[in-house]
Design a protein around this motif. Sequence first.
Motif, mmCIF file in Angstrom:
data_model
loop_
_atom_site.group_PDB
_atom_site.id
_atom_site.type_symbol
_atom_site.label_atom_id
_atom_site.label_comp_id
_atom_site.label_asym_id
_atom_site.label_seq_id
_atom_site.Cartn_x
_atom_site.Cartn_y
_atom_site.Cartn_z
ATOM 1 N N ILE A 112 0.957 -0.922 -0.074
ATOM 2 C CA ILE A 112 0.297 0.082 -0.123
ATOM 3 C C ILE A 112 0.973 1.552 0.337
ATOM 4 C CG2 ILE A 112 -1.414 1.940 1.052
ATOM 5 C CD1 ILE A 112 -2.817 -1.157 0.369
ATOM 6 N N LEU A 113 1.859 1.429 0.755
ATOM 7 C CA LEU A 113 2.862 2.541 0.807
ATOM 8 C C LEU A 113 3.360 3.023 0.094
ATOM 9 C CD1 LEU A 113 4.003 2.612 4.489
ATOM 10 C CD2 LEU A 113 2.050 3.699 3.698
ATOM 11 N N MET A 114 4.107 1.655 -1.080
ATOM 12 C CA MET A 114 4.728 1.696 -2.538
ATOM 13 C C MET A 114 4.233 1.845 -3.496
ATOM 14 S SD MET A 114 7.530 1.138 -1.675
ATOM 15 C CE MET A 114 8.840 0.547 -3.360
ATOM 16 N N ARG A 116 0.863 3.851 -2.988
ATOM 17 C CA ARG A 116 0.306 5.285 -2.869
ATOM 18 C C ARG A 116 1.667 6.233 -2.707
ATOM 19 N NH1 ARG A 116 -3.477 8.219 -4.126
ATOM 20 N NH2 ARG A 116 -4.402 9.814 -2.466
ATOM 21 N N TYR A 117 3.158 5.748 -2.689
ATOM 22 C CA TYR A 117 4.162 7.076 -2.171
ATOM 23 C C TYR A 117 5.167 6.652 -3.409
ATOM 24 C CZ TYR A 117 0.830 8.537 1.884
ATOM 25 O OH TYR A 117 -0.240 8.604 2.557
ATOM 26 N N ILE A 118 4.923 5.712 -3.924
ATOM 27 C CA ILE A 118 6.667 5.407 -4.835
ATOM 28 C C ILE A 118 5.894 5.453 -6.079
ATOM 29 C CG2 ILE A 118 8.370 4.424 -5.269
ATOM 30 C CD1 ILE A 118 8.861 6.112 -2.736
ATOM 31 N N ARG A 119 4.854 4.638 -6.224
ATOM 32 C CA ARG A 119 4.546 4.732 -7.314
ATOM 33 C C ARG A 119 3.771 6.376 -8.071
ATOM 34 N NH1 ARG A 119 5.979 -0.525 -10.067
ATOM 35 N NH2 ARG A 119 7.628 -1.640 -8.717
ATOM 36 N N LEU A 120 2.904 6.494 -6.670
ATOM 37 C CA LEU A 120 2.670 7.835 -6.727
ATOM 38 C C LEU A 120 1.057 7.264 -7.946
ATOM 39 C CD1 LEU A 120 4.475 9.702 -8.160
ATOM 40 C CD2 LEU A 120 4.162 9.775 -5.925
ATOM 41 N N MET A 121 -0.060 5.708 -7.229
ATOM 42 C CA MET A 121 -1.186 5.811 -7.452
ATOM 43 C C MET A 121 -2.159 6.622 -6.653
ATOM 44 S SD MET A 121 0.217 0.945 -8.478
ATOM 45 C CE MET A 121 -1.186 0.791 -8.714
ATOM 46 N N LYS A 122 -2.899 6.240 -7.476
ATOM 47 C CA LYS A 122 -4.642 6.697 -6.990
ATOM 48 C C LYS A 122 -5.109 4.985 -6.088
ATOM 49 C CE LYS A 122 -5.533 9.865 -10.673
ATOM 50 N NZ LYS A 122 -5.654 10.572 -12.161
ATOM 51 N N TRP A 123 -6.012 5.660 -5.350
ATOM 52 C CA TRP A 123 -6.056 4.649 -4.633
ATOM 53 C C TRP A 123 -6.930 3.698 -5.509
ATOM 54 C CZ3 TRP A 123 -4.761 3.367 -0.022
ATOM 55 C CH2 TRP A 123 -4.458 4.178 0.508
ATOM 56 N N GLU A 124 -8.012 3.989 -6.572
ATOM 57 C CA GLU A 124 -8.432 3.042 -7.204
ATOM 58 C C GLU A 124 -7.851 2.023 -7.820
ATOM 59 O OE1 GLU A 124 -9.470 6.497 -8.002
ATOM 60 O OE2 GLU A 124 -10.476 6.654 -6.948
ATOM 61 N N ASP A 125 -6.854 2.481 -8.214
ATOM 62 C CA ASP A 125 -5.585 1.599 -9.195
ATOM 63 C C ASP A 125 -5.348 0.456 -7.798
ATOM 64 O OD1 ASP A 125 -6.549 2.770 -11.019
ATOM 65 O OD2 ASP A 125 -4.715 3.982 -11.089
ATOM 66 N N ILE A 126 -4.689 0.985 -6.477
ATOM 67 C CA ILE A 126 -4.015 0.179 -5.713
ATOM 68 C C ILE A 126 -5.151 -0.824 -5.262
ATOM 69 C CG2 ILE A 126 -3.390 0.807 -3.882
ATOM 70 C CD1 ILE A 126 -2.758 3.194 -3.994
ATOM 71 N N CYS A 127 -5.917 -0.391 -5.265
ATOM 72 C CA CYS A 127 -8.044 -1.183 -4.417
ATOM 73 C C CYS A 127 -7.735 -2.095 -5.605
ATOM 74 C CB CYS A 127 -9.035 -1.156 -4.244
ATOM 75 S SG CYS A 127 -9.170 0.595 -2.623
ATOM 76 N N MET A 128 -7.559 -1.938 -6.939
ATOM 77 C CA MET A 128 -7.895 -3.358 -8.171
ATOM 78 C C MET A 128 -6.659 -3.947 -7.793
ATOM 79 S SD MET A 128 -10.075 -1.646 -11.717
ATOM 80 C CE MET A 128 -9.549 -3.010 -12.360
ATOM 81 N N LYS A 135 -12.581 0.964 1.298
ATOM 82 C CA LYS A 135 -11.662 0.382 2.984
ATOM 83 C C LYS A 135 -10.833 -0.262 3.562
ATOM 84 C CE LYS A 135 -15.528 0.468 6.403
ATOM 85 N NZ LYS A 135 -16.926 0.475 7.036
ATOM 86 N N GLN A 136 -11.472 -1.534 2.870
ATOM 87 C CA GLN A 136 -9.947 -2.716 3.374
ATOM 88 C C GLN A 136 -8.511 -1.749 3.254
ATOM 89 O OE1 GLN A 136 -10.895 -5.943 0.989
ATOM 90 N NE2 GLN A 136 -11.387 -6.970 3.016
ATOM 91 N N ALA A 137 -8.385 -1.378 2.700
ATOM 92 C CA ALA A 137 -7.135 -0.588 1.734
ATOM 93 C C ALA A 137 -7.091 0.678 2.534
ATOM 94 C CB ALA A 137 -7.359 0.436 0.449
ATOM 95 N N HIS A 138 -7.983 1.207 3.198
ATOM 96 C CA HIS A 138 -7.614 2.334 3.127
ATOM 97 C C HIS A 138 -7.578 2.012 5.133
ATOM 98 C CE1 HIS A 138 -9.203 4.906 0.978
ATOM 99 N NE2 HIS A 138 -8.210 5.888 1.324
ATOM 100 N N ARG A 139 -7.952 0.873 5.661
ATOM 101 C CA ARG A 139 -7.432 0.188 6.656
ATOM 102 C C ARG A 139 -6.146 -0.227 7.297
ATOM 103 N NH1 ARG A 139 -11.679 -3.701 7.309
ATOM 104 N NH2 ARG A 139 -13.557 -1.737 7.634
ATOM 105 N N ILE A 140 -5.242 -0.542 6.120
ATOM 106 C CA ILE A 140 -4.237 -0.860 5.699
ATOM 107 C C ILE A 140 -3.582 -0.146 5.620
ATOM 108 C CG2 ILE A 140 -2.686 -2.090 4.426
ATOM 109 C CD1 ILE A 140 -4.598 -4.600 3.959
ATOM 110 N N HIS A 141 -3.543 1.082 4.538
ATOM 111 C CA HIS A 141 -2.994 2.401 5.175
ATOM 112 C C HIS A 141 -2.585 3.185 6.532
ATOM 113 C CE1 HIS A 141 -2.620 6.700 4.055
ATOM 114 N NE2 HIS A 141 -1.729 6.117 3.224
ATOM 115 N N THR A 142 -4.009 3.065 6.871
ATOM 116 C CA THR A 142 -3.739 3.711 8.605
ATOM 117 C C THR A 142 -2.995 2.792 9.417
ATOM 118 O OG1 THR A 142 -6.071 4.033 8.001
ATOM 119 C CG2 THR A 142 -5.468 4.250 9.960
ATOM 120 N N ARG A 143 -3.287 1.364 9.509
ATOM 121 C CA ARG A 143 -2.129 0.433 9.702
ATOM 122 C C ARG A 143 -1.096 0.952 9.818
ATOM 123 N NH1 ARG A 143 -4.130 -4.881 9.050
ATOM 124 N NH2 ARG A 143 -2.616 -5.104 8.340
#
Length: 148
Positions: A112-114, A116-128, A135-143
């Motif tokens: 998730i961190l890679m 989001r912050y290194i590959r600069l992907m959008k949340w929709e793309d990360i989830c896919m 919701k799961q992706a954001h929970r993992i991001h928060t953790r």
Amino acid sequence: MKDKREENKLEGHEQPTEIELKKEYLREYEKAVRQMERSELKMQEIRLNKICPSVIIDGMPHASNHKDLSGYAALIDQEEKRYMEYRYQRIKKCKEITDRIELLEDEDEKDILMYRYIRLMKWEDICMKIGLSWKQAHRIHTRALANF
């Protein structure tokens, strides 16, 4: 009586939380990428203006027979140095952040961190990509930020 945080918030002096500071640190890579891209665009603009001087639309007359290239060369040299400095900063920041992300134990958190912050992907793309719900992706991001 209000607590200190509420008081600071009302005065406009709210201290950023630890999570916000971590996000700000992680976003430094994106800032370095954007600086490098702006510098690259500036070099392209300088080159284009030299190749096609009539493209410059500033209302001023321009001579069409420039023989001296020293001004142009100096501008390009200056911008290339700036670009190389931004590029170095981007690479350095990428390595620094990537090394810190790799210290995490959980692979999902790393991903998730890679993404989001290194590959600069959008949340929709990360989830896919990962196959998780928003919701799961954001929970993992928060953790991940808490463990970072």
